[in-house]
Write a protein that holds these residues in place. Structure first.
Motif, short mmCIF file in Angstrom:
data_model
loop_
_atom_site.label_atom_id
_atom_site.label_comp_id
_atom_site.label_asym_id
_atom_site.label_seq_id
_atom_site.Cartn_x
_atom_site.Cartn_y
_atom_site.Cartn_z
N SER A 221 -57.14 5.59 54.10
CA SER A 221 -56.94 5.40 52.50
C SER A 221 -57.16 6.95 51.93
O SER A 221 -57.27 7.89 52.83
CB SER A 221 -58.24 4.69 52.13
N TYR A 222 -57.01 7.17 50.61
CA TYR A 222 -57.29 8.54 50.21
C TYR A 222 -58.63 9.01 50.54
O TYR A 222 -58.91 10.41 50.89
CB TYR A 222 -57.17 8.67 48.65
N ARG A 223 -59.62 8.11 50.49
CA ARG A 223 -61.03 8.51 50.72
C ARG A 223 -61.23 9.07 52.31
O ARG A 223 -61.95 9.94 52.50
CB ARG A 223 -61.83 7.25 50.44
N ASP A 224 -60.22 8.34 53.01
CA ASP A 224 -60.41 8.75 54.52
C ASP A 224 -59.92 10.40 54.78
O ASP A 224 -60.29 11.18 55.46
CB ASP A 224 -59.49 7.71 55.47
N VAL A 225 -58.93 10.44 53.78
CA VAL A 225 -58.11 11.76 53.98
C VAL A 225 -59.07 12.86 53.51
O VAL A 225 -59.09 14.00 54.01
CB VAL A 225 -56.83 11.97 53.19
N LEU B 166 -52.10 16.99 49.50
CA LEU B 166 -52.24 18.10 48.77
C LEU B 166 -52.78 17.61 47.37
O LEU B 166 -53.83 18.44 46.83
CB LEU B 166 -50.73 18.51 48.28
N ARG B 167 -52.61 16.39 46.94
CA ARG B 167 -53.45 15.86 45.95
C ARG B 167 -55.05 15.92 46.26
O ARG B 167 -55.66 16.39 45.26
CB ARG B 167 -53.23 14.31 45.56
N CYS B 168 -55.51 15.75 47.39
CA CYS B 168 -56.77 15.68 47.65
C CYS B 168 -57.45 17.10 47.59
O CYS B 168 -58.30 17.39 47.15
CB CYS B 168 -57.09 15.28 49.16
N ILE B 169 -56.55 17.99 47.94
CA ILE B 169 -57.03 19.68 48.09
C ILE B 169 -57.10 19.98 46.71
O ILE B 169 -57.83 20.67 46.23
CB ILE B 169 -55.91 20.45 48.92
N TYR B 170 -55.90 19.79 45.88
CA TYR B 170 -55.76 20.15 44.54
C TYR B 170 -57.01 19.45 43.83
O TYR B 170 -57.62 20.19 42.95
CB TYR B 170 -54.67 19.61 44.03
N ASP C 53 -60.54 13.70 38.88
CA ASP C 53 -61.32 12.41 39.06
C ASP C 53 -60.49 11.70 40.23
O ASP C 53 -59.15 11.47 40.21
CB ASP C 53 -60.95 11.51 37.83
N GLN C 54 -61.30 11.17 41.08
CA GLN C 54 -60.76 10.55 42.14
C GLN C 54 -60.08 9.21 42.04
O GLN C 54 -59.01 9.01 42.77
CB GLN C 54 -61.87 10.24 43.34
N ALA C 55 -60.23 8.59 40.68
CA ALA C 55 -59.44 7.31 40.74
C ALA C 55 -58.14 7.96 40.17
O ALA C 55 -57.17 7.13 40.22
CB ALA C 55 -60.12 6.64 39.37
N LYS C 56 -57.91 9.22 39.59
CA LYS C 56 -56.46 9.41 38.92
C LYS C 56 -55.84 10.43 40.08
O LYS C 56 -54.68 10.19 39.94
CB LYS C 56 -56.98 10.42 37.82
N SER C 57 -56.56 11.04 40.96
CA SER C 57 -55.84 12.16 41.75
C SER C 57 -54.88 11.45 42.67
O SER C 57 -53.59 12.05 42.66
CB SER C 57 -56.75 12.87 42.51
N HIS D 77 -37.04 5.95 43.61
CA HIS D 77 -37.35 7.33 42.97
C HIS D 77 -37.80 6.95 41.76
O HIS D 77 -36.91 7.00 40.79
CB HIS D 77 -36.13 8.30 43.19
N ASP D 78 -38.87 7.01 41.45
CA ASP D 78 -39.46 6.74 40.09
C ASP D 78 -39.55 8.01 39.08
O ASP D 78 -39.62 9.16 39.84
CB ASP D 78 -41.02 6.37 40.36
N ASN D 79 -39.61 7.70 37.88
CA ASN D 79 -39.79 9.01 36.90
C ASN D 79 -41.38 9.27 36.67
O ASN D 79 -41.81 8.26 36.02
CB ASN D 79 -38.95 8.98 35.82
N PRO D 80 -41.96 10.39 36.93
CA PRO D 80 -43.30 10.46 36.69
C PRO D 80 -43.53 10.35 34.96
O PRO D 80 -42.66 10.79 34.33
CB PRO D 80 -43.40 12.00 37.20
N THR D 81 -44.45 9.98 34.78
CA THR D 81 -44.93 9.69 33.39
C THR D 81 -45.98 11.09 32.82
O THR D 81 -46.14 11.85 33.87
CB THR D 81 -45.65 8.59 33.10
N PRO D 82 -45.84 11.36 31.62
CA PRO D 82 -46.66 12.62 30.98
C PRO D 82 -48.29 12.33 31.70
O PRO D 82 -48.69 13.54 32.02
CB PRO D 82 -46.64 12.37 29.51
N GLU D 83 -48.76 11.13 31.78
CA GLU D 83 -50.10 11.46 32.28
C GLU D 83 -50.11 11.51 33.73
O GLU D 83 -51.37 11.81 34.33
CB GLU D 83 -50.77 9.70 32.19
#
Ligand code: ATP
Ligand code: F6P
Length: 443
Positions: A346-350, A376-380, A387-391, A435-441
Protein backbone atom coordinates in the motif's frame (compact mmCIF):
# COMPACT_ATOMS: atom_id res chain seq x y z
CA UNK A 1 -4.29 -1.87 7.56
CA UNK A 2 -2.79 -0.57 10.78
CA UNK A 3 -3.85 -2.49 13.86
CA UNK A 4 -5.28 -0.92 16.97
CA UNK A 5 -1.99 -0.94 18.81
CA UNK A 6 0.21 -0.22 15.88
CA UNK A 7 -0.06 2.77 13.57
CA UNK A 8 1.38 0.81 10.68
CA UNK A 9 4.92 2.07 11.08
CA UNK A 10 5.80 -0.34 13.81
CA UNK A 11 5.22 2.23 16.53
CA UNK A 12 3.06 1.20 19.45
CA UNK A 13 1.04 4.33 19.92
CA UNK A 14 -2.09 3.27 21.75
CA UNK A 15 -1.05 4.40 25.19
CA UNK A 16 1.87 6.60 24.37
CA UNK A 17 1.55 10.31 24.96
CA UNK A 18 4.63 12.42 24.64
CA UNK A 19 5.04 16.13 25.16
CA UNK A 20 8.13 17.45 23.42
CA UNK A 21 8.94 20.58 25.39
CA UNK A 22 11.12 22.98 23.42
CA UNK A 23 13.73 24.90 25.41
CA UNK A 24 15.98 27.79 24.42
CA UNK A 25 16.44 31.51 24.02
CA UNK A 26 14.54 33.27 21.22
CA UNK A 27 15.80 32.82 17.64
CA UNK A 28 17.41 29.44 18.33
CA UNK A 29 15.29 27.56 15.79
CA UNK A 30 12.78 26.08 18.23
CA UNK A 31 9.75 26.77 16.04
CA UNK A 32 11.63 25.48 13.03
CA UNK A 33 12.47 22.22 14.82
CA UNK A 34 8.89 21.94 16.11
CA UNK A 35 7.27 22.27 12.71
CA UNK A 36 9.69 19.88 11.03
CA UNK A 37 9.18 17.27 13.77
CA UNK A 38 5.42 17.65 13.44
CA UNK A 39 5.61 17.18 9.67
CA UNK A 40 7.75 14.05 10.04
CA UNK A 41 5.46 12.48 12.63
CA UNK A 42 2.30 13.29 10.70
CA UNK A 43 3.85 11.82 7.57
CA UNK A 44 4.34 8.62 9.57
CA UNK A 45 0.64 8.78 10.59
CA UNK A 46 1.49 9.59 14.20
CA UNK A 47 -0.98 12.20 15.49
CA UNK A 48 1.23 15.19 16.25
CA UNK A 49 0.43 18.81 16.99
CA UNK A 50 2.42 21.91 17.88
CA UNK A 51 1.20 24.31 20.56
CA UNK A 52 2.98 27.62 20.07
CA UNK A 53 2.77 29.74 23.21
CA UNK A 54 3.71 32.85 21.22
CA UNK A 55 0.47 32.52 19.24
CA UNK A 56 -1.54 32.40 22.48
CA UNK A 57 0.38 35.40 23.86
CA UNK A 58 -0.36 37.39 20.70
CA UNK A 59 -4.09 37.24 21.52
CA UNK A 60 -3.42 39.36 24.58
CA UNK A 61 -0.26 41.22 23.55
CA UNK A 62 -0.06 41.35 19.75
CA UNK A 63 2.99 43.59 19.31
CA UNK A 64 4.89 43.88 22.57
CA UNK A 65 8.24 45.63 22.82
CA UNK A 66 11.21 44.01 24.54
CA UNK A 67 10.19 45.44 27.95
CA UNK A 68 7.14 43.18 27.97
CA UNK A 69 9.55 40.23 28.40
CA UNK A 70 11.39 41.74 31.37
CA UNK A 71 10.80 39.59 34.45
CA UNK A 72 10.23 42.80 36.44
CA UNK A 73 7.25 43.65 34.25
CA UNK A 74 4.39 42.24 36.34
CA UNK A 75 1.75 42.58 33.64
CA UNK A 76 4.03 40.99 31.07
CA UNK A 77 4.74 38.10 33.44
CA UNK A 78 1.03 37.57 34.08
CA UNK A 79 0.13 37.54 30.39
CA UNK A 80 2.97 35.24 29.51
CA UNK A 81 1.98 32.84 32.25
CA UNK A 82 -1.67 32.92 31.09
CA UNK A 83 -0.58 32.17 27.51
CA UNK A 84 1.47 29.16 28.66
CA UNK A 85 -1.45 27.89 30.77
CA UNK A 86 -3.88 28.22 27.86
CA UNK A 87 -1.52 26.35 25.52
CA UNK A 88 -0.99 23.54 28.03
CA UNK A 89 -4.75 23.27 28.69
CA UNK A 90 -5.46 22.94 24.96
CA UNK A 91 -2.68 20.41 24.66
CA UNK A 92 -4.17 18.22 27.42
CA UNK A 93 -7.58 18.40 25.73
CA UNK A 94 -5.94 17.35 22.48
CA UNK A 95 -4.29 14.35 24.17
CA UNK A 96 -7.71 13.24 25.40
CA UNK A 97 -8.94 13.14 21.79
CA UNK A 98 -6.21 10.74 20.67
CA UNK A 99 -3.15 12.95 20.33
CA UNK A 100 0.17 11.14 20.59
CA UNK A 101 2.99 13.68 20.30
CA UNK A 102 2.42 17.30 21.31
CA UNK A 103 5.15 19.85 20.81
CA UNK A 104 5.05 22.70 23.29
CA UNK A 105 6.81 25.49 21.47
CA UNK A 106 7.95 28.17 23.91
CA UNK A 107 11.25 29.24 25.43
CA UNK A 108 10.71 27.25 28.66
CA UNK A 109 13.97 28.89 29.58
CA UNK A 110 13.75 28.77 33.38
CA UNK A 111 13.94 25.79 35.71
CA UNK A 112 10.65 26.84 37.34
CA UNK A 113 8.77 26.81 34.04
CA UNK A 114 10.17 23.37 33.13
CA UNK A 115 9.25 21.99 36.55
CA UNK A 116 5.70 23.29 36.14
CA UNK A 117 5.25 21.76 32.67
CA UNK A 118 6.80 18.50 33.80
CA UNK A 119 4.50 18.19 36.82
CA UNK A 120 1.33 18.83 34.82
CA UNK A 121 2.36 16.33 32.17
CA UNK A 122 3.29 13.62 34.66
CA UNK A 123 -0.01 14.14 36.50
CA UNK A 124 -1.83 13.59 33.21
CA UNK A 125 0.08 10.49 32.17
CA UNK A 126 2.13 12.31 29.52
CA UNK A 127 5.84 11.56 29.07
CA UNK A 128 8.05 14.61 28.74
CA UNK A 129 10.94 14.96 26.33
CA UNK A 130 12.75 18.29 26.63
CA UNK A 131 14.46 19.39 23.43
CA UNK A 132 16.80 22.32 23.85
CA UNK A 133 18.41 24.26 21.04
CA UNK A 134 21.44 26.07 22.36
CA UNK A 135 23.31 28.32 20.00
CA UNK A 136 25.97 30.92 20.68
CA UNK A 137 27.01 31.53 17.10
CA UNK A 138 26.16 35.23 16.69
CA UNK A 139 26.11 35.02 12.90
CA UNK A 140 23.44 32.31 12.97
CA UNK A 141 21.39 34.20 15.53
CA UNK A 142 21.52 37.43 13.53
CA UNK A 143 20.64 35.56 10.33
CA UNK A 144 17.64 33.98 12.11
CA UNK A 145 16.48 37.37 13.35
CA UNK A 146 16.73 38.91 9.91
CA UNK A 147 15.22 35.88 8.15
CA UNK A 148 12.22 35.22 10.31
CA UNK A 149 11.95 37.46 13.36
CA UNK A 150 11.97 40.90 11.76
CA UNK A 151 9.06 39.75 9.57
CA UNK A 152 7.11 38.01 12.37
CA UNK A 153 3.58 39.20 13.26
CA UNK A 154 5.12 40.76 16.39
CA UNK A 155 6.70 43.41 14.18
CA UNK A 156 4.18 43.71 11.37
CA UNK A 157 4.38 47.12 9.70
CA UNK A 158 7.61 48.08 11.49
CA UNK A 159 11.03 48.97 10.18
CA UNK A 160 13.07 45.71 9.91
CA UNK A 161 16.19 47.26 11.45
CA UNK A 162 14.25 48.61 14.46
CA UNK A 163 12.52 45.21 14.75
CA UNK A 164 15.87 43.38 14.75
CA UNK A 165 17.19 45.72 17.45
CA UNK A 166 14.11 45.22 19.61
CA UNK A 167 14.40 41.47 19.15
CA UNK A 168 18.01 41.56 20.36
CA UNK A 169 16.77 43.46 23.42
CA UNK A 170 14.12 40.81 23.92
CA UNK A 171 16.79 38.12 23.89
CA UNK A 172 18.79 39.99 26.54
CA UNK A 173 15.70 40.07 28.81
CA UNK A 174 15.47 36.31 28.54
CA UNK A 175 19.19 35.88 29.11
CA UNK A 176 18.84 37.30 32.62
CA UNK A 177 16.87 34.27 33.82
CA UNK A 178 17.76 31.61 31.23
CA UNK A 179 19.25 28.37 32.46
CA UNK A 180 20.29 25.75 29.98
CA UNK A 181 18.74 22.46 30.93
CA UNK A 182 20.49 20.63 33.78
CA UNK A 183 23.02 23.45 34.12
CA UNK A 184 23.02 23.07 37.90
CA UNK A 185 22.89 19.28 37.80
CA UNK A 186 19.43 19.16 39.39
CA UNK A 187 17.46 18.40 36.20
CA UNK A 188 19.17 15.10 35.59
CA UNK A 189 15.91 13.23 36.20
CA UNK A 190 14.46 14.72 33.01
CA UNK A 191 14.54 13.08 29.64
CA UNK A 192 16.21 15.53 27.30
CA UNK A 193 18.04 16.16 24.07
CA UNK A 194 20.30 19.19 23.95
CA UNK A 195 21.35 20.28 20.46
CA UNK A 196 24.31 22.66 20.47
CA UNK A 197 25.13 24.92 17.52
CA UNK A 198 22.85 23.05 15.13
CA UNK A 199 24.04 19.57 15.93
CA UNK A 200 27.78 20.21 16.27
CA UNK A 201 27.36 18.58 19.64
CA UNK A 202 24.37 16.82 21.21
CA UNK A 203 23.64 15.54 24.70
CA UNK A 204 21.05 12.84 25.21
CA UNK A 205 19.75 12.11 28.68
CA UNK A 206 17.49 9.25 29.84
CA UNK A 207 15.64 8.55 26.58
CA UNK A 208 13.01 6.03 27.58
CA UNK A 209 11.15 4.38 24.78
CA UNK A 210 11.08 3.65 21.09
CA UNK A 211 9.05 6.62 19.91
CA UNK A 212 11.17 9.03 21.95
CA UNK A 213 14.33 7.58 20.45
CA UNK A 214 12.89 7.87 16.94
CA UNK A 215 12.17 11.56 17.52
CA UNK A 216 15.61 12.12 18.99
CA UNK A 217 17.35 10.33 16.13
CA UNK A 218 15.41 12.37 13.59
CA UNK A 219 16.20 15.68 15.29
CA UNK A 220 19.87 14.77 15.52
CA UNK A 221 19.99 14.39 11.75
CA UNK A 222 18.59 17.83 10.87
CA UNK A 223 20.79 20.54 9.48
CA UNK A 224 20.07 24.01 8.08
CA UNK A 225 22.76 24.32 5.43
CA UNK A 226 21.22 25.50 2.17
CA UNK A 227 20.38 22.60 -0.12
CA UNK A 228 17.77 21.30 -2.53
CA UNK A 229 16.25 17.97 -3.42
CA UNK A 230 15.48 17.27 -7.07
CA UNK A 231 12.86 14.67 -7.95
CA UNK A 232 12.18 13.08 -11.31
CA UNK A 233 10.26 10.09 -12.49
CA UNK A 234 12.03 7.79 -14.93
CA UNK A 235 11.54 8.49 -18.64
CA UNK A 236 8.43 7.05 -20.25
CA UNK A 237 8.65 3.23 -20.19
CA UNK A 238 7.28 0.56 -22.52
CA UNK A 239 4.74 -0.39 -19.84
CA UNK A 240 3.67 3.26 -19.51
CA UNK A 241 2.83 3.24 -23.22
CA UNK A 242 0.63 0.17 -22.72
CA UNK A 243 -0.98 1.52 -19.55
CA UNK A 244 0.48 -1.43 -17.57
CA UNK A 245 1.60 -1.03 -13.99
CA UNK A 246 4.76 -2.23 -12.28
CA UNK A 247 7.18 -4.43 -14.18
CA UNK A 248 10.78 -3.74 -15.06
CA UNK A 249 10.62 -2.65 -18.68
CA UNK A 250 13.00 -0.46 -20.68
CA UNK A 251 12.41 3.14 -21.68
CA UNK A 252 10.30 3.97 -24.72
CA UNK A 253 12.00 6.02 -27.48
CA UNK A 254 10.56 9.19 -25.88
CA UNK A 255 11.73 8.01 -22.46
CA UNK A 256 15.17 7.59 -23.96
CA UNK A 257 15.00 11.17 -25.24
CA UNK A 258 14.20 12.34 -21.71
CA UNK A 259 17.22 10.46 -20.34
CA UNK A 260 19.40 12.31 -22.85
CA UNK A 261 17.79 15.65 -21.98
CA UNK A 262 17.99 15.19 -18.20
CA UNK A 263 21.64 16.36 -17.84
CA UNK A 264 20.72 19.65 -19.50
CA UNK A 265 17.67 20.16 -17.27
CA UNK A 266 19.79 19.37 -14.22
CA UNK A 267 22.54 21.75 -15.32
CA UNK A 268 19.98 24.50 -15.83
CA UNK A 269 18.62 24.02 -12.34
CA UNK A 270 21.64 22.94 -10.30
CA UNK A 271 24.41 24.85 -12.04
CA UNK A 272 27.78 23.46 -13.05
CA UNK A 273 29.76 23.66 -9.88
CA UNK A 274 27.48 22.13 -7.25
CA UNK A 275 28.29 18.52 -6.42
CA UNK A 276 25.20 16.38 -6.73
CA UNK A 277 24.46 12.86 -5.56
CA UNK A 278 22.02 10.82 -7.63
CA UNK A 279 19.81 8.15 -6.16
CA UNK A 280 17.85 5.74 -8.34
CA UNK A 281 15.77 2.66 -7.65
CA UNK A 282 17.10 -0.76 -8.62
CA UNK A 283 14.77 -0.96 -11.63
CA UNK A 284 16.03 -0.60 -15.20
CA UNK A 285 13.91 2.41 -16.09
CA UNK A 286 15.35 4.71 -13.40
CA UNK A 287 18.92 3.51 -13.87
CA UNK A 288 18.62 4.10 -17.64
CA UNK A 289 17.15 7.53 -17.07
CA UNK A 290 20.12 8.55 -14.93
CA UNK A 291 22.82 7.07 -17.12
CA UNK A 292 23.79 10.22 -19.05
CA UNK A 293 24.27 12.36 -15.97
CA UNK A 294 27.85 13.58 -15.41
CA UNK A 295 30.23 10.86 -14.26
CA UNK A 296 31.47 12.94 -11.35
CA UNK A 297 28.02 12.74 -9.71
CA UNK A 298 27.96 9.91 -7.21
CA UNK A 299 25.20 7.45 -8.05
CA UNK A 300 23.53 5.11 -5.62
CA UNK A 301 20.78 2.52 -6.13
CA UNK A 302 18.22 2.02 -3.37
CA UNK A 303 15.79 -0.90 -3.24
CA UNK A 304 13.67 1.35 -1.01
CA UNK A 305 13.09 3.59 -4.06
CA UNK A 306 11.56 0.79 -6.16
CA UNK A 307 7.98 1.37 -7.30
CA UNK A 308 5.05 0.39 -5.08
CA UNK A 309 4.78 -3.39 -5.39
CA UNK A 310 1.44 -4.19 -7.02
CA UNK A 311 1.67 -7.92 -6.16
CA UNK A 312 -0.67 -10.09 -8.25
CA UNK A 313 -1.59 -7.03 -10.33
CA UNK A 314 1.95 -6.41 -11.50
CA UNK A 315 2.00 -6.11 -15.29
CA UNK A 316 -1.75 -5.58 -15.66
CA UNK A 317 -3.67 -2.56 -17.00
CA UNK A 318 -6.23 -0.92 -14.71
CA UNK A 319 -8.98 -2.41 -16.91
CA UNK A 320 -7.52 -5.91 -16.42
CA UNK A 321 -7.33 -5.33 -12.67
CA UNK A 322 -10.98 -4.28 -12.58
CA UNK A 323 -11.98 -7.37 -14.65
CA UNK A 324 -10.00 -9.85 -12.57
CA UNK A 325 -10.25 -8.30 -9.11
CA UNK A 326 -13.33 -6.05 -9.10
CA UNK A 327 -13.55 -5.89 -5.29
CA UNK A 328 -9.90 -4.94 -5.01
CA UNK A 329 -10.29 -2.31 -7.69
CA UNK A 330 -13.18 -0.73 -5.76
CA UNK A 331 -11.40 -1.06 -2.41
CA UNK A 332 -8.36 0.74 -3.73
CA UNK A 333 -10.48 3.63 -4.99
CA UNK A 334 -12.23 3.77 -1.64
CA UNK A 335 -9.02 4.16 0.38
CA UNK A 336 -6.04 4.37 -1.91
CA UNK A 337 -3.56 5.24 0.84
CA UNK A 338 -4.29 2.14 2.91
CA UNK A 339 -5.21 -0.37 0.21
CA UNK A 340 -2.57 -3.09 -0.04
CA UNK A 341 -2.34 -5.05 -3.32
CA UNK A 342 -2.62 -8.81 -2.83
CA UNK A 343 0.94 -9.94 -2.32
CA UNK A 344 2.10 -6.36 -2.67
CA UNK A 345 2.11 -3.00 -0.94
CA UNK A 346 0.00 0.00 0.00
CA UNK A 347 1.06 3.65 -0.06
CA UNK A 348 1.28 3.39 3.73
CA UNK A 349 3.77 0.51 3.31
CA UNK A 350 5.82 2.62 0.90
CA UNK A 351 6.03 5.46 3.42
CA UNK A 352 7.38 3.03 6.01
CA UNK A 353 10.09 1.74 3.73
CA UNK A 354 10.96 5.31 2.72
CA UNK A 355 11.72 6.38 6.27
CA UNK A 356 15.46 5.60 6.00
CA UNK A 357 15.48 7.57 2.74
CA UNK A 358 13.95 10.58 4.48
CA UNK A 359 16.44 10.27 7.34
CA UNK A 360 19.33 10.14 4.87
CA UNK A 361 17.88 13.06 2.90
CA UNK A 362 17.73 15.15 6.06
CA UNK A 363 21.41 14.43 6.76
CA UNK A 364 22.47 15.14 3.18
CA UNK A 365 23.00 18.16 0.96
CA UNK A 366 22.01 18.27 -2.74
CA UNK A 367 20.39 15.04 -3.95
CA UNK A 368 18.65 14.12 -7.20
CA UNK A 369 16.23 11.21 -6.89
CA UNK A 370 15.10 9.39 -10.01
CA UNK A 371 12.23 7.19 -8.99
CA UNK A 372 8.64 6.15 -9.68
CA UNK A 373 5.17 7.68 -9.55
CA UNK A 374 3.98 6.30 -6.20
CA UNK A 375 7.35 6.70 -4.46
CA UNK A 376 7.72 10.24 -5.72
CA UNK A 377 4.25 11.10 -4.40
CA UNK A 378 5.25 9.85 -0.94
CA UNK A 379 8.52 11.80 -0.85
CA UNK A 380 6.78 14.90 -2.20
CA UNK A 381 4.08 14.54 0.47
CA UNK A 382 6.76 14.64 3.17
CA UNK A 383 8.31 17.88 1.94
CA UNK A 384 5.09 19.62 0.95
CA UNK A 385 2.94 18.41 3.90
CA UNK A 386 0.41 16.80 1.58
CA UNK A 387 -2.55 15.09 3.12
CA UNK A 388 -2.17 11.30 2.90
CA UNK A 389 -5.71 10.80 1.65
CA UNK A 390 -4.90 13.09 -1.29
CA UNK A 391 -1.26 12.37 -2.11
CA UNK A 392 -1.89 9.01 -3.89
CA UNK A 393 -4.13 10.90 -6.34
CA UNK A 394 -1.59 13.56 -7.17
CA UNK A 395 -0.57 14.10 -10.77
CA UNK A 396 3.21 13.81 -11.16
CA UNK A 397 3.84 14.08 -14.89
CA UNK A 398 6.58 12.20 -16.68
CA UNK A 399 9.50 14.17 -18.18
CA UNK A 400 9.46 16.86 -15.52
CA UNK A 401 12.16 17.74 -13.00
CA UNK A 402 10.94 19.05 -9.63
CA UNK A 403 13.23 21.11 -7.42
CA UNK A 404 12.32 21.33 -3.73
CA UNK A 405 14.17 23.75 -1.45
CA UNK A 406 13.47 23.58 2.29
CA UNK A 407 13.16 27.03 3.85
CA UNK A 408 12.61 28.18 7.45
CA UNK A 409 8.84 27.78 7.18
CA UNK A 410 7.92 25.51 4.29
CA UNK A 411 9.41 24.13 1.11
CA UNK A 412 9.76 26.03 -2.16
CA UNK A 413 9.04 24.26 -5.42
CA UNK A 414 10.13 24.84 -9.00
CA UNK A 415 9.24 22.56 -11.92
CA UNK A 416 11.27 22.20 -15.11
CA UNK A 417 9.54 20.61 -18.06
CA UNK A 418 11.63 18.78 -20.64
CA UNK A 419 9.03 19.45 -23.33
CA UNK A 420 9.25 15.87 -24.53
CA UNK A 421 5.76 14.42 -24.89
CA UNK A 422 4.82 11.41 -22.77
CA UNK A 423 1.64 9.52 -21.93
CA UNK A 424 -0.23 10.34 -18.76
CA UNK A 425 -0.07 7.55 -16.16
CA UNK A 426 -2.39 9.40 -13.80
CA UNK A 427 -5.72 7.71 -13.17
CA UNK A 428 -8.83 9.31 -11.73
CA UNK A 429 -11.10 7.55 -9.24
CA UNK A 430 -13.20 4.88 -10.98
CA UNK A 431 -11.43 5.25 -14.30
CA UNK A 432 -9.93 2.35 -16.25
CA UNK A 433 -8.67 4.53 -19.09
CA UNK A 434 -5.27 3.57 -20.38
CA UNK A 435 -4.23 7.22 -20.26
CA UNK A 436 -6.47 9.46 -18.23
CA UNK A 437 -6.52 13.26 -18.27
CA UNK A 438 -5.50 14.76 -14.91
CA UNK A 439 -8.11 16.98 -13.28
CA UNK A 440 -7.23 20.41 -11.79
CA UNK A 441 -7.58 19.00 -8.23
CA UNK A 442 -4.87 16.41 -8.92
CA UNK A 443 -2.11 19.00 -9.23
P1 ATP B 1 11.21 32.31 19.35
O1 ATP B 1 11.56 31.91 20.73
O2 ATP B 1 11.27 33.78 19.11
O3 ATP B 1 9.91 31.73 18.85
P2 ATP B 1 12.67 30.26 17.88
O4 ATP B 1 13.76 29.67 18.69
O5 ATP B 1 11.40 29.49 17.78
O6 ATP B 1 12.39 31.74 18.37
P3 ATP B 1 12.69 30.10 15.03
O7 ATP B 1 11.51 30.93 14.67
O8 ATP B 1 12.48 28.63 14.93
O9 ATP B 1 13.27 30.51 16.44
O10 ATP B 1 13.93 30.50 14.12
C1 ATP B 1 13.95 30.06 12.79
C2 ATP B 1 15.36 30.08 12.26
O11 ATP B 1 16.17 29.20 13.05
C3 ATP B 1 15.42 29.57 10.85
O12 ATP B 1 16.09 30.54 10.08
C4 ATP B 1 16.23 28.27 10.94
O13 ATP B 1 17.09 28.11 9.82
C5 ATP B 1 17.04 28.45 12.20
N1 ATP B 1 17.39 27.22 12.91
C6 ATP B 1 16.90 25.98 12.73
N2 ATP B 1 17.47 25.09 13.58
C7 ATP B 1 18.34 25.78 14.33
C8 ATP B 1 19.21 25.45 15.40
N3 ATP B 1 19.30 24.18 15.84
N4 ATP B 1 19.95 26.43 15.97
C9 ATP B 1 19.85 27.70 15.52
N5 ATP B 1 19.04 28.10 14.50
C10 ATP B 1 18.30 27.16 13.91
O1 F6P C 1 1.79 3.55 -14.08
C1 F6P C 1 3.07 3.79 -13.60
C2 F6P C 1 3.24 3.37 -12.15
O2 F6P C 1 4.54 3.76 -11.73
C3 F6P C 1 2.98 1.88 -11.85
O3 F6P C 1 4.10 1.06 -12.03
C4 F6P C 1 2.48 1.93 -10.41
O4 F6P C 1 1.78 0.77 -9.99
C5 F6P C 1 1.58 3.13 -10.46
O5 F6P C 1 2.24 4.07 -11.31
C6 F6P C 1 1.32 3.78 -9.14
O6 F6P C 1 0.32 4.77 -9.34
P1 F6P C 1 -1.19 4.52 -8.79
O7 F6P C 1 -0.98 4.34 -7.33
O8 F6P C 1 -1.92 5.80 -9.16
O9 F6P C 1 -1.78 3.30 -9.42
Amino acid sequence: MPSKTNNGVGVQVEDTKICVVMVGLPARGKSYIAQIAQRYLQWLSIPAQTFNVGNYRRNDAPQPTADFFDTNNAEGERKRRAAAEAAVADMLTWFRTGGVVAILDATNSTKERRKWVNEICVKNGVEVLFVESKCDDQDIIMANIRDVKATSPDYRGQDPEAAAQDFLNRISKYEKTYKTIDEDGDEDEYTYLKIMNIGKQVIINRIQDYLQSRIVYYLMNLHIRPRSVWLSRHGESMYNLDGRIGGDTMLSPRGEQYARKLPELVRESVGDDRPLTVWTSTLKRTISTARFLPLHYNQLQWKALDELDSGVCDGLTYQEIKDRFPDDFAARDEDKYNYRYRGGESYRDVVIRLEPIIMELERSEDILIVTHQAVLRCIYAYFMKKDQAKSPWMNVPLHTLIKLTPRAYGTEEIRYEANIPAVSTWRGKGSTAKHDNPTPESL
